[in-house]
Scaffold this motif. Structure first.
Motif, PDB file in Angstrom:
ATOM      1  N   THR A   1       0.765  -1.107   0.119  1.00  0.00           N
ATOM      2  CA  THR A   1      -0.064   0.066  -0.096  1.00  0.00           C
ATOM      3  C   THR A   1       0.898   1.221  -0.083  1.00  0.00           C
ATOM      4  O   THR A   1       2.179   1.287   0.452  1.00  0.00           O
ATOM      5  CB  THR A   1      -0.783   0.035   1.305  1.00  0.00           C
ATOM      6  OG1 THR A   1      -0.265  -0.016   2.360  1.00  0.00           O
ATOM      7  CG2 THR A   1      -1.976  -1.167   1.091  1.00  0.00           C
ATOM      8  N   ARG A   2       0.324   2.384  -0.530  1.00  0.00           N
ATOM      9  CA  ARG A   2       0.864   3.628  -0.215  1.00  0.00           C
ATOM     10  C   ARG A   2       0.184   4.574   0.504  1.00  0.00           C
ATOM     11  O   ARG A   2      -0.889   4.760   0.508  1.00  0.00           O
ATOM     12  CB  ARG A   2       1.312   4.068  -1.810  1.00  0.00           C
ATOM     13  CG  ARG A   2       1.784   5.690  -1.762  1.00  0.00           C
ATOM     14  CD  ARG A   2       1.737   6.181  -2.949  1.00  0.00           C
ATOM     15  NE  ARG A   2       3.050   5.433  -3.776  1.00  0.00           N
ATOM     16  CZ  ARG A   2       3.276   5.625  -5.161  1.00  0.00           C
ATOM     17  NH1 ARG A   2       2.542   6.416  -5.799  1.00  0.00           N
ATOM     18  NH2 ARG A   2       4.285   5.147  -5.483  1.00  0.00           N
ATOM     19  N   MET A   3       0.919   5.263   1.433  1.00  0.00           N
ATOM     20  CA  MET A   3       0.478   6.119   2.203  1.00  0.00           C
ATOM     21  C   MET A   3       0.157   7.568   1.742  1.00  0.00           C
ATOM     22  O   MET A   3       1.258   8.113   1.148  1.00  0.00           O
ATOM     23  CB  MET A   3       1.225   6.309   3.681  1.00  0.00           C
ATOM     24  CG  MET A   3       0.179   7.181   4.822  1.00  0.00           C
ATOM     25  SD  MET A   3       1.244   7.335   6.138  1.00  0.00           S
ATOM     26  CE  MET A   3       2.196   9.013   5.489  1.00  0.00           C
ATOM     27  N   ASN A   4      -0.980   8.013   1.906  1.00  0.00           N
ATOM     28  CA  ASN A   4      -1.206   9.586   1.238  1.00  0.00           C
ATOM     29  C   ASN A   4      -1.779  10.405   2.309  1.00  0.00           C
ATOM     30  O   ASN A   4      -2.580   9.974   3.070  1.00  0.00           O
ATOM     31  CB  ASN A   4      -2.295   9.454   0.006  1.00  0.00           C
ATOM     32  CG  ASN A   4      -1.372   9.046  -1.111  1.00  0.00           C
ATOM     33  OD1 ASN A   4      -0.227   9.515  -1.511  1.00  0.00           O
ATOM     34  ND2 ASN A   4      -2.015   8.454  -2.155  1.00  0.00           N
ATOM     35  N   PHE A   5      -1.403  11.712   2.119  1.00  0.00           N
ATOM     36  CA  PHE A   5      -2.486  12.636   3.008  1.00  0.00           C
ATOM     37  C   PHE A   5      -3.508  13.203   2.200  1.00  0.00           C
ATOM     38  O   PHE A   5      -3.339  13.529   1.137  1.00  0.00           O
ATOM     39  CB  PHE A   5      -1.525  13.889   3.627  1.00  0.00           C
ATOM     40  CG  PHE A   5      -0.460  13.411   4.518  1.00  0.00           C
ATOM     41  CD1 PHE A   5      -0.986  12.951   5.751  1.00  0.00           C
ATOM     42  CD2 PHE A   5       0.709  13.335   4.167  1.00  0.00           C
ATOM     43  CE1 PHE A   5       0.086  12.720   6.685  1.00  0.00           C
ATOM     44  CE2 PHE A   5       1.823  12.913   5.210  1.00  0.00           C
ATOM     45  CZ  PHE A   5       1.390  12.623   6.539  1.00  0.00           C
TER      46      PHE A   5
ATOM     47  N   GLU B   1      -1.287  -0.109  -3.895  1.00  0.00           N
ATOM     48  CA  GLU B   1      -0.411   0.468  -5.037  1.00  0.00           C
ATOM     49  C   GLU B   1      -0.014  -1.013  -6.042  1.00  0.00           C
ATOM     50  O   GLU B   1       0.534  -1.681  -5.438  1.00  0.00           O
ATOM     51  CB  GLU B   1       1.006   0.850  -3.899  1.00  0.00           C
ATOM     52  CG  GLU B   1       2.129   1.062  -5.043  1.00  0.00           C
ATOM     53  CD  GLU B   1       1.986   2.072  -5.836  1.00  0.00           C
ATOM     54  OE1 GLU B   1       1.177   2.872  -6.068  1.00  0.00           O
ATOM     55  OE2 GLU B   1       2.613   1.517  -7.168  1.00  0.00           O
ATOM     56  N   ILE B   2      -0.693  -1.026  -6.802  1.00  0.00           N
ATOM     57  CA  ILE B   2      -0.719  -2.185  -7.710  1.00  0.00           C
ATOM     58  C   ILE B   2       0.350  -2.403  -8.812  1.00  0.00           C
ATOM     59  O   ILE B   2       0.552  -3.346  -8.988  1.00  0.00           O
ATOM     60  CB  ILE B   2      -2.157  -2.362  -8.198  1.00  0.00           C
ATOM     61  CG1 ILE B   2      -2.410  -3.840  -8.485  1.00  0.00           C
ATOM     62  CG2 ILE B   2      -2.185  -1.413  -9.567  1.00  0.00           C
ATOM     63  CD1 ILE B   2      -3.884  -4.326  -8.951  1.00  0.00           C
TER      64      ILE B   2
ATOM     65  N   LEU C   1       3.459  -2.057  -8.925  1.00  0.00           N
ATOM     66  CA  LEU C   1       4.852  -2.602  -8.529  1.00  0.00           C
ATOM     67  C   LEU C   1       4.598  -4.317  -8.723  1.00  0.00           C
ATOM     68  O   LEU C   1       5.195  -4.943  -9.361  1.00  0.00           O
ATOM     69  CB  LEU C   1       5.419  -2.550  -7.214  1.00  0.00           C
ATOM     70  CG  LEU C   1       6.610  -3.210  -6.650  1.00  0.00           C
ATOM     71  CD1 LEU C   1       7.447  -3.141  -7.800  1.00  0.00           C
ATOM     72  CD2 LEU C   1       6.961  -2.861  -5.400  1.00  0.00           C
ATOM     73  N   TRP C   2       3.185  -4.720  -7.895  1.00  0.00           N
ATOM     74  CA  TRP C   2       2.994  -6.004  -7.953  1.00  0.00           C
ATOM     75  C   TRP C   2       2.759  -6.511  -9.791  1.00  0.00           C
ATOM     76  O   TRP C   2       3.395  -7.573  -9.924  1.00  0.00           O
ATOM     77  CB  TRP C   2       1.767  -6.204  -7.312  1.00  0.00           C
ATOM     78  CG  TRP C   2       1.243  -7.607  -7.398  1.00  0.00           C
ATOM     79  CD1 TRP C   2       1.405  -8.850  -6.882  1.00  0.00           C
ATOM     80  CD2 TRP C   2      -0.196  -7.742  -8.331  1.00  0.00           C
ATOM     81  NE1 TRP C   2       0.676  -9.699  -7.453  1.00  0.00           N
ATOM     82  CE2 TRP C   2      -0.324  -9.547  -8.281  1.00  0.00           C
ATOM     83  CE3 TRP C   2      -0.903  -7.215  -8.937  1.00  0.00           C
ATOM     84  CZ2 TRP C   2      -1.250 -10.063  -8.823  1.00  0.00           C
ATOM     85  CZ3 TRP C   2      -2.073  -7.711  -9.863  1.00  0.00           C
ATOM     86  CH2 TRP C   2      -2.070  -9.205  -9.502  1.00  0.00           C
ATOM     87  N   LEU C   3       2.150  -5.694 -10.354  1.00  0.00           N
ATOM     88  CA  LEU C   3       1.796  -5.946 -11.673  1.00  0.00           C
ATOM     89  C   LEU C   3       2.856  -6.134 -12.625  1.00  0.00           C
ATOM     90  O   LEU C   3       3.004  -7.089 -13.240  1.00  0.00           O
ATOM     91  CB  LEU C   3       0.671  -4.762 -12.252  1.00  0.00           C
ATOM     92  CG  LEU C   3       0.287  -5.395 -13.543  1.00  0.00           C
ATOM     93  CD1 LEU C   3      -0.835  -6.500 -13.642  1.00  0.00           C
ATOM     94  CD2 LEU C   3      -0.487  -3.882 -14.298  1.00  0.00           C
ATOM     95  N   PHE C   4       3.753  -5.312 -12.446  1.00  0.00           N
ATOM     96  CA  PHE C   4       4.944  -5.415 -13.403  1.00  0.00           C
ATOM     97  C   PHE C   4       5.984  -6.374 -12.947  1.00  0.00           C
ATOM     98  O   PHE C   4       6.778  -6.947 -13.789  1.00  0.00           O
ATOM     99  CB  PHE C   4       5.629  -3.871 -13.422  1.00  0.00           C
ATOM    100  CG  PHE C   4       4.895  -3.013 -14.676  1.00  0.00           C
ATOM    101  CD1 PHE C   4       5.155  -3.193 -16.025  1.00  0.00           C
ATOM    102  CD2 PHE C   4       3.763  -2.359 -14.409  1.00  0.00           C
ATOM    103  CE1 PHE C   4       4.400  -2.495 -17.092  1.00  0.00           C
ATOM    104  CE2 PHE C   4       3.117  -1.719 -15.193  1.00  0.00           C
ATOM    105  CZ  PHE C   4       3.525  -1.624 -16.369  1.00  0.00           C
TER     106      PHE C   4
END
Lengths: 351, 129
Positions: free
Chosen positions: A109-113, A124-125, A127-130
């Motif tokens: 996952t990626r944390m955002n404000f 955060e898909i 990285l996994w996909l590629f």
């Protein structure tokens, strides 16, 4: 500019020209076509075994499975058997899905404000996909290359080639896996270069394999679609290698030797690099141990034999003194020790 | 905890897979393909273009021929030396190279190239052999 990726890039570039010029200008075809590939394969196998056996010798002092779901319990809550397995079968399933679909990476996952100060976590898909595309494309490319090492070429391999080229783009028909490998390698590279916090944790040893694999894909695609190498001579060379009768046909060209040298470097570099996750994934203790820490005792192999002195032994040692002092004892000494001694002594003698 | 037995078994399987080509080819000779030219092809000395060009680019040439004939209805190919040929696999290529199994297939099978020419074309249009 960041010297970590520039050094890796220059290293890959230099390696290519080493092989290219070595064969084109100096005629070191035997060195780059036979000796280095054999040496690289030997280093790969010995290094791989050495690394894995080193891990096998390492102690596992305690269980550290990660739990991502409800543990087995007696309270009636349904157990998440896949993410918190307590049996060997469920662990095998978890390992299989981890290796085949990269479930841990999918959880990324990626944390955002949001709206200034609200924290949100987004899937955060990419990285996994590629990563998935990269690994499967690479596997397909490697399996496809068996056509250079097997004679006759098995039917299953021909089926794979047909599936891989089913779009029939161009001539020779485009293998989708080759293009996918290059695209995915470039994505993973650009991710490390352009995302600041990923660049910060990236080392030359992260960039080098990416450039090297990208270089392998690029030279391979060049040979097949652009410069056209003599594939019959190349198979003659590769078949010579695997039948242990090495032959070096004339006129294969420096580009092929560059490609082969890249692969040799990759093989020889493999056991000493992050690429050993190929073997390491099977030995990840957070994934391959069942979560049964409360049900079964895990004995730390480090534990040295501890000298103990139990209460029973203590009482045996001091019983009479304890009785004399009026302290309570669990086993009262016999009223007439003399008689007991007489009764006991023959049996002791028999023993 | 000691899983050394399992780990060694896994390693053995891995090494067997990595060295598969060595086992597969053990004791087998891998003859280099030797495409045979027919008498007519030998007599012609040179193909449509030079041998080196044909060896590397014949599939491109055929692809261009097909598109030119089918899409533009142009049937005459002019070589670099100015010679003219009919753009036709069946009538031009197979006229000399009438021995597909001894010519085309030898290298194609060796390199596992399976061109889809023969999905439509028959390999022996004149009914010889």
């Amino acid at each position: 500019m960041n010297n970590k990726y520039m050094i890796s890039f220059i290293a890959v570039f230099v390696l290519f020209f080493l092989a290219y010029l070595g064969t084109e200008a100096l005629g070191l075809d035997v060195l780059f076509g036979v000796l280095i590939p054999y040496a690289a394969l030997a280093v790969f196998i010995v290094g791989f075994v050495y690394k894995v056996m080193g891990w096998a010798r390492s102690a596992v002092p305690f269980r550290i499975p990660t739990t991502c779901g409800q543990q087995e319990n007696q309270l009636g809550f349904r157990q998440n058997t896949l993410d918190c397995p307590s049996t060997a079968g469920a662990v095998v399933l978890r390992m299989f899905l981890e290796i085949v679909t990269f479930r841990s990476l999918f959880r990324n996952t990626r944390m955002n404000f949001r709206e200034g100060h609200k924290v949100s976590y987004n899937l955060e898909i990419f990285l996994w996909l590629f990563a998935l595309i990269f690994h499967y494309a690479f596997l397909t490319v490697i399996v496809r290359h068996l056509r250079f090492f097997l004679e006759p070429v098995p039917k299953a391999l021909q089926l794979l080639e047909t599936v891989d080229s089913f779009m029939q783009i161009g001539l020779p028909v485009l293998y989708l896996s080759g293009a996918a490998l290059l695209v995915a390698a470039v994505f993973l590279l650009l991710r490390r270069i352009f995302i600041g916090n990923v660049r910060y944790i990236s080392l030359a040893s992260d960039f080098f394999p990416l450039f090297l694999i990208g270089g392998i894909a690029f030279t391979g695609i060049l040979m097949r679609y652009v410069t056209k190498v003599d594939i019959v001579s190349i198979k003659q060379l590769t078949m010579g290698l695997v039948t242990l009768h090495p032959t070096v046909p004339e006129g294969i060209g420096g580009l092929f030797y560059g490609h082969l040298f890249f692969v040799s470097i990759l093989l020889a570099y493999f056991p000493f690099s992050k690429l050993m996750h190929l073997g390491g994934i099977f030995l990840s203790p957070t994934r391959n141990l069942p979560t049964d820490t409360r049900a079964t005792r895990h004995v730390n192999p480090w534990n040295y034999p501890v000298e103990t002195h139990t209460y029973e032994e203590y009482e045996d040692e001091f019983r009479e003194k304890m009785v004399e002092a009026g302290l309570p004892v669990e086993i009262m000494p016999e009223e007439q020790p003399a008689e007991e001694a007489e009764a006991d002594s023959p049996s002791e003698e028999k023993e | 905890m000691n899983d050394r037995g399992k780990i060694i078994a896994g390693l053995a399987i891995f090494i067997a897979i990595v060295t598969l080509p060595f086992w597969f080819n053990m004791g087998k000779a891998a003859p280099v393909p030797d495409p045979k030219l027919t008498a007519k092809a030998k007599a012609a000395k040179e193909c449509v273009e030079s041998t080196a060009y044909m060896r590397a680019e014949h599939m491109q040439l055929l692809d261009v021929w097909r598109d030119t004939v089918v899409r533009d209805a142009k049937r005459v190919y002019v070589t670099e030396k100015g010679k003219e040929y009919m753009m036709s696999l069946s009538n031009t290529c197979l006229d000399c190279h009438s021995n597909k199994t001894e010519f085309c297939d030898r290298c194609h099978d060796y390199a596992s190239a399976r061109p889809y020419c023969w999905d439509c074309h028959i390999d022996n249009p004149k009914g010889e052999n």
